[in-house]
Design an enzyme around this catalytic site. Structure first.
Site, PDB file in Angstrom:
ATOM      1  N   HIS A 138       0.753  -1.110  -0.020  1.00 25.47           N
ATOM      2  CA  HIS A 138       0.036  -0.011  -0.123  1.00 25.47           C
ATOM      3  C   HIS A 138       0.920   1.203   0.038  1.00 25.47           C
ATOM      4  O   HIS A 138       0.995   1.999   0.781  1.00 25.47           O
ATOM      5  CB  HIS A 138      -0.904  -0.255   1.122  1.00 25.47           C
ATOM      6  CG  HIS A 138      -2.139   0.829   1.092  1.00 25.47           C
ATOM      7  ND1 HIS A 138      -2.358   1.680  -0.107  1.00 25.47           N
ATOM      8  CD2 HIS A 138      -3.052   1.145   1.961  1.00 25.47           C
ATOM      9  CE1 HIS A 138      -3.595   2.354   0.277  1.00 25.47           C
ATOM     10  NE2 HIS A 138      -3.815   2.102   1.344  1.00 25.47           N
ATOM     11  N   GLN A 141      -0.110   4.551   1.186  1.00 30.78           N
ATOM     12  CA  GLN A 141      -0.336   4.810   2.711  1.00 30.78           C
ATOM     13  C   GLN A 141       1.135   5.001   3.340  1.00 30.78           C
ATOM     14  O   GLN A 141       1.136   5.869   4.165  1.00 30.78           O
ATOM     15  CB  GLN A 141      -1.115   3.731   3.174  1.00 30.78           C
ATOM     16  CG  GLN A 141      -1.165   3.547   4.653  1.00 30.78           C
ATOM     17  CD  GLN A 141      -2.055   4.413   5.103  1.00 30.78           C
ATOM     18  OE1 GLN A 141      -3.136   4.466   4.604  1.00 30.78           O
ATOM     19  NE2 GLN A 141      -1.770   5.262   6.096  1.00 30.78           N
TER      20      GLN A 141
END
Ligand code: CP
Ligand code: NVA
Length: 313
Positions: A138, A141
């Site tokens: 991710h 993030q």
């Protein structure tokens, strides 16, 4: 010297493909965009006329909304779809879909079950493909997490960040990658059955170069002295069939007041969200004075803008 040109036109699927300088550039740009936004500057025209297509196989609040708002604030047009609304849902291949949409849009952000789907999409599209979360990583993030730590700790170098819980999930992986690139000490505390696989070897070169240290442990005593305690859900999207077993195995790794006390007052509490309160974290910690989770969430917007701008400007 890194500048926007070294990033332009590339995919943003894994931070593994980005150098330390490029990551630092994205973080500086995020910080700059954030401060200019707070001063009232609206950067509306920079990407006018460009289109972002977002395809999400799984639900999302932060990633979907921050990407949409970031793109809109930069002047882009945004199209959102889940695969069922596209012919993908009826079996058109990723390759054929990518070949077609590549002729329409300037960037594709996708949230997928299988990381390989992003790689396949990128193989058949010239337009940058942005990883909006896969089973493996991710990276959007991780960038927001690093920005948050930089703001709160006042430095990017030499940070000690501890991830506790499911050590083999996408958030843990991306934290290890950005930590290896930025020279951090990253501790992953997790039951042995959920230790990260392969990432240690994949990051060995970065670790050597930056002096980073990746420590894997199953001992919650190892939270002592860390700058940040980071946790994530025990049951990631796509893992629902293992929910019961996971709730049992991760139980000793809950972030609660006692664990935060053990970590020390210098430790901030981080979570990518959404949180399952009462499972991986208790209310008193996530709502407590050491929690920085809302800053992390806000920083998704500013870092998304930096990514879009760098890939597309
Ligand atoms: N942290 C995060 O990616 O949240 P969403 O699943 O809401 O996008
Ligand atoms: N590990 C979580 C992250 C959600 C943002 C999941 O994949 O569901």
């Amino acid at each position: 010297m890194t500048n926007i040109r070294s990033i332009r036109g590339r995919d943003y699927i894994t931070l593994m493909d980005y150098t330390t300088d490029e990551i630092k550039y994205l973080l500086s740009l995020s910080r700059d965009l954030k401060s200019r936004y707070y001063q009232g500057e609206r950067h509306r025209n920079i990407l006018t006329g460009k289109t972002l297509l977002m395809i999400f196989e799984k639900p999302s609040t932060r990633t979907r909304v921050s990407l949409d708002v970031a793109a809109t604030q930069l002047g882009m047009h945004v199209i959102y779809s889940n695969p069922q609304e596209l012919q993908l849902g009826r079996g058109e291949s990723i390759a054929d879909t990518a070949r077609v949409i590549d002729r329409f849009v300037d960037a594709i952000a996708a949230r997928v079950y299988k990381h390989e789907s992003l790689v396949e999409m990128a193989r058949h599209a010239v337009a940058p493909v942005i990883n909006a979360l896969s089973d493996k990583e991710h990276p959007l993030q991780a960038l927001a997490d690093a920005l948050t730590l930089w703001e709160i700790k006042g430095r990017l170098e030499g940070l000690r960040v501890t991830f506790i819980g499911d050590g083999d999930n996408n958030i843990a992986h991306s934290l290890m990658i950005i930590g290896a690139k930025l020279g951090w000490e990253v501790r992953i505390i997790s039951p042995k059955t959920h230790w990260p696989t392969k990432f240690n070897e994949l990051l060995a070169e970065d670790v050597r170069r930056t002096g980073a240290n990746i420590v894997i442990s199953d001992n919650t005593e190892d939270v002592r002295g860390t700058d940040a305690i980071y946790t994530d859900v025990w049951v990631s999207m796509g893992m629902e069939s293992e929910a019961e077993e996971r709730r049992k195995i991760f139980r000793p790794y809950q972030v609660n007041t006692e664990l935060m006390r053990k970590a020390g007052p210098q430790a901030v509490f981080m979570h990518c969200l959404p949180a399952h309160r009462g499972e991986e974290v208790t209310d008193d910690v996530i709502d407590g004075p050491q929690s920085v989770v809302w800053d992390q969430a806000e920083n998704r917007l500013h870092t998304a803008k930096a990514v879009l701008l760098s890939l597309l400007a």
